[in-house]
Design an enzyme around this catalytic site. Structure first.
Site, mmCIF file in Angstrom:
data_model
loop_
_atom_site.group_PDB
_atom_site.id
_atom_site.type_symbol
_atom_site.label_atom_id
_atom_site.label_comp_id
_atom_site.label_asym_id
_atom_site.label_seq_id
_atom_site.Cartn_x
_atom_site.Cartn_y
_atom_site.Cartn_z
ATOM 1 C CB SER A 72 -0.916 -0.013 1.231
ATOM 2 O OG SER A 72 -1.666 1.172 1.317
ATOM 3 C CG HIS B 169 2.492 2.929 12.587
ATOM 4 N ND1 HIS B 169 1.952 3.864 13.452
ATOM 5 C CD2 HIS B 169 2.115 1.717 13.072
ATOM 6 C CE1 HIS B 169 1.287 3.235 14.414
ATOM 7 N NE2 HIS B 169 1.377 1.942 14.206
ATOM 8 C CD GLU C 190 -30.564 6.415 7.997
ATOM 9 O OE1 GLU C 190 -30.408 7.451 8.679
ATOM 10 O OE2 GLU C 190 -31.649 5.874 7.797
ATOM 11 C CG ASP D 51 -2.283 4.745 14.298
ATOM 12 O OD1 ASP D 51 -3.012 5.250 13.418
ATOM 13 O OD2 ASP D 51 -1.887 3.570 14.258
HETATM 14 P P1 NDP Z 1 1.642 -3.670 3.169
HETATM 15 O O1 NDP Z 1 1.009 -4.779 3.945
HETATM 16 O O2 NDP Z 1 0.865 -3.132 2.035
HETATM 17 O O3 NDP Z 1 3.079 -4.190 2.678
HETATM 18 C C1 NDP Z 1 3.156 -5.188 1.779
HETATM 19 C C2 NDP Z 1 4.583 -5.254 1.259
HETATM 20 O O4 NDP Z 1 5.427 -5.754 2.300
HETATM 21 C C3 NDP Z 1 4.678 -6.188 0.091
HETATM 22 O O5 NDP Z 1 5.554 -5.662 -0.885
HETATM 23 C C4 NDP Z 1 5.244 -7.431 0.714
HETATM 24 O O6 NDP Z 1 6.077 -8.176 -0.098
HETATM 25 C C5 NDP Z 1 6.117 -6.877 1.801
HETATM 26 N N1 NDP Z 1 6.317 -7.910 2.826
HETATM 27 C C6 NDP Z 1 5.360 -8.530 3.555
HETATM 28 N N2 NDP Z 1 5.903 -9.445 4.359
HETATM 29 C C7 NDP Z 1 7.234 -9.409 4.120
HETATM 30 C C8 NDP Z 1 8.329 -10.120 4.630
HETATM 31 N N3 NDP Z 1 8.161 -11.062 5.576
HETATM 32 N N4 NDP Z 1 9.570 -9.823 4.161
HETATM 33 C C9 NDP Z 1 9.739 -8.870 3.212
HETATM 34 N N5 NDP Z 1 8.729 -8.157 2.690
HETATM 35 C C10 NDP Z 1 7.498 -8.437 3.138
HETATM 36 O O7 NDP Z 1 2.113 -2.531 4.165
HETATM 37 P P2 NDP Z 1 1.471 -1.077 4.350
HETATM 38 O O8 NDP Z 1 1.846 -0.261 3.186
HETATM 39 O O9 NDP Z 1 0.048 -1.182 4.764
HETATM 40 O O10 NDP Z 1 2.271 -0.603 5.634
HETATM 41 C C11 NDP Z 1 3.630 -0.195 5.558
HETATM 42 C C12 NDP Z 1 3.875 0.802 6.672
HETATM 43 O O11 NDP Z 1 3.093 1.967 6.423
HETATM 44 C C13 NDP Z 1 3.474 0.307 8.041
HETATM 45 O O12 NDP Z 1 4.370 0.815 8.978
HETATM 46 C C14 NDP Z 1 2.093 0.927 8.244
HETATM 47 O O13 NDP Z 1 1.749 1.097 9.605
HETATM 48 C C15 NDP Z 1 2.299 2.263 7.559
HETATM 49 N N6 NDP Z 1 1.104 2.941 7.097
HETATM 50 C C16 NDP Z 1 0.167 2.251 6.381
HETATM 51 C C17 NDP Z 1 -0.944 2.903 5.892
HETATM 52 C C18 NDP Z 1 -1.933 2.203 5.048
HETATM 53 O O14 NDP Z 1 -2.909 2.837 4.667
HETATM 54 N N7 NDP Z 1 -1.767 0.953 4.681
HETATM 55 C C19 NDP Z 1 -1.180 4.327 6.176
HETATM 56 C C20 NDP Z 1 -0.074 4.990 6.840
HETATM 57 C C21 NDP Z 1 0.994 4.279 7.309
HETATM 58 P P3 NDP Z 1 5.569 -9.120 -1.276
HETATM 59 O O15 NDP Z 1 5.249 -8.157 -2.352
HETATM 60 O O16 NDP Z 1 6.743 -9.946 -1.549
HETATM 61 O O17 NDP Z 1 4.382 -9.862 -0.740
#
Ligand code: NDP
Ligand code: MG
Length: 352
Positions: A33, A113, A236, A196
C-alpha cells in the site's frame, strides 16, 4: 481556543528544501500500500529509488513494470542513503535485522508508523537518523492524489537526529511524495503511535463496530426487521460521518432534523456513558504502558490464534449477511466499489 493555544506548525511545499533528498538514493522496502506509492512518487519527483523485495516477491513484476529498479532488501538498503521501511509493522523487526549492517553512519531509517521504534522492537544505532513521514491516507490515494497534482496530508517526526538535518530531510521526503502540497504537521513517534492505536481501538475500528452491532442487535431482538436494523445502524452511518468530516459535529447537527438533534443530544451520552469513558481510559493506559503492544507481538509469535478466531466471529455476524444481501439488491452500493481495495492489510492498519 485562542491562536496562542493553537500552536501546531503546518509545513507546505515552500518549507521543504529539496536539495536534502535530490542527490540521495531512497531504498523503499516493500511494494504494498505505502511502498508502491512512495516509490513511484519519489521516482516521479526525480529521486533515485531502489525497491527492496524478497527473492520470491509477488510484487517484483509490478515494481519493474512501473519502471523501478528492484533488488533484495539487503542490496537495496546497501544502496540507499534513506531506507524507507514500508513492509507490514509485524515483519519490520525481522527485515530490520537483515538490513541493519547495511546502514552507514549518517544514513536514515524512515518509517510511516512509529510502532516498532516506540515499543523498542527496532533499535537502530545512534549514528543513523530515525524519522517518520506518515501520509494520513491509504497508499493508493497517496499515489492517485500525486498523479492528480494534489497532495495528501501527512505527519512528520524525528526520533533520532544523527546528522543534525533529520527534520529537513524528512520534509524533503514529504515534499517528494506530495505530502507538503496538502500540509504536514510535526509530531513525535510516541504521540503518533499512541494516538493511532487508541483511535483505532476506541473509536474508529473498535468502538464504532461495537456500537453498530449492539444497535442492530437491540432492534432485531426487539422484533424489528433485520433490513431496517441494518439501514438504521450501519448504512446511514456513512451519511452522518460524511457531514462530520466536511463540517464537524455542527454541520451534522444542522443537517439532521430537530427531532434527531434533540434525541441525539439527550440520549447519546447515555449510550457512551462514564463507564465507556473509563474503559477508554483503560484502553489508553494499555497502549501507553506497552501492554497492548506486547499482547499483539506475542499474538503474532503464536501465529495469531485470537486474531483468526475473532475475525471469523466477526465475519459470521448476522449483520454481514444481511448487509451483503441488501447491498446486492440496491444500486447505491455500486458507487463506492472503485474505492475498494483488494489489499487486506490496508484494512487492518488504519493510520490515515
Ligand atoms: P503492506 O502490507 O501493504 O506491505 C506489503 C509489502 O510488504 C509487500 O511488498 C510485501 O512483499 C512486503 N512484505 C510482507 N511481508 C514481508 C516479509 N516477511 N519480508 C519482506 N517483505 C514483506 O504494508 P502497508 O503499506 O500497509 O504498511 C507499511 C507501513 O506503512 C506500516 O508501517 C504501516 O503502519 C504504515 N502505514 C500504512 C498505511 C496504510 O494505509 N496501509 C497508512 C499509513 C501508514 P511481497 O510483495 O513480496 O508480498
Ligand atoms: Mg546504506
Amino acid at each position: 481556543m485562542s491562536d496562542a493555544e493553537f500552536t501546531i506548525d503546518v509545513y507546505y511545499d515552500d518549507d521543504a528544501d529539496r536539495s536534502q533528498i535530490d542527490d540521495k538514493t531512497v531504498a523503499v522496502l516493500g511494494y504494498g500500500s505505502q511502498g508502491h506509492a512512495h516509490a513511484q512518487n519519489l521516482a516521479d519527483s526525480g529521486v533515485d529509488v531502489v525497491v527492496g523485495l524478497r527473492e520470491d516477491s509477488s510484487s517484483r513484476d509490478a515494481a519493474e513494470a512501473d519502471g523501478l529498479r528492484v533488488a533484495t532488501p539487503v542490496e537495496a538498503a546497501a544502496q540507499g542513503d534513506i531506507v524507507s521501511v514500508l513492509v507490514p509493522d509485524t515483519v519490520q523487526p525481522s527485515v530490520f535485522e537483515a538490513i541493519r549492517d547495511e546502514l552507514e553512519p549518517g544514513n536514515t531509517l524512515q518509517f510511516a508508523h512509529g510502532f516498532n521504534i516506540h515499543y523498542n522492537q527496532i533499535r537502530p544505532r545512534e549514528d543513523v537518523n530515525v524519522q517518520m513521514v506518515a501520509p494520513k491516507s491509504p497508499g493508493h490515494l497517496v499515489r492517485r492524489n500525486f498523479e492528480n497534482d494534489e497532495g495528501t496530508p501527512g505527519l512528520l517526526a524525528v526520533y533520532q537526529d544523527a546528522t543534525g538535518e533529520a527534520k529537513e530531510e524528512a520534509l524533503a521526503y514529504a515534499h517528494a511524495i506530495g505530502c507538503t502540497r496538502a500540509g504536514v504537521i510535526e509530531t513525535t513517534f510516541r504521540e503518533e503511535t499512541e494516538t493511532d492505536l487508541f483511535g483505532e481501538q476506541a473509536v474508529l475500528c473498535g468502538g464504532i463496530t461495537s456500537l453498530v452491532k449492539q444497535g442492530y442487535e437491540t432492534l432485531v431482538d426487539a422484533g424489528y426487521s433485520r433490513e431496517m436494523a441494518y439501514f438504521e445502524c450501519l448504512n446511514e452511518l456513512k451519511l452522518i460521518v460524511d457531514l462530520m468530516y466536511e463540517g464537524g459535529l455542527g454541520e451534522m447537527w444542522d443537517s439532521v432534523s430537530d427531532t434527531a438533534e434533540y434525541g441525539g443530544l439527550t440520549r447519546g451520552d447515555a449510550v457512551v456513558d462514564e463507564h465507556a469513558r473509563e474503559n477508554m481510559e483503560e484502553i489508553l493506559e494499555e497502549v501507553q504502558s506497552g501492554e497492548f503492544a506486547q499482547e499483539w507481538i506475542t499474538e503474532n509469535q503464536a501465529n495469531r490464534p485470537k486474531y483468526w478466531q475473532l475475525r471469523a466471529q466477526e465475519e459470521n455476524h448476522e449483520i454481514e449477511e444481511v448487509g451483503a444481501r441488501l447491498r446486492g439488491l440496491f444500486a447505491w452500493a455500486e458507487e463506492g466499489e472503485e474505492e475498494e481495495t483488494d489489499d487486506e492489510d490496508e484494512k487492518i492498519t488504519l493510520n490515515e
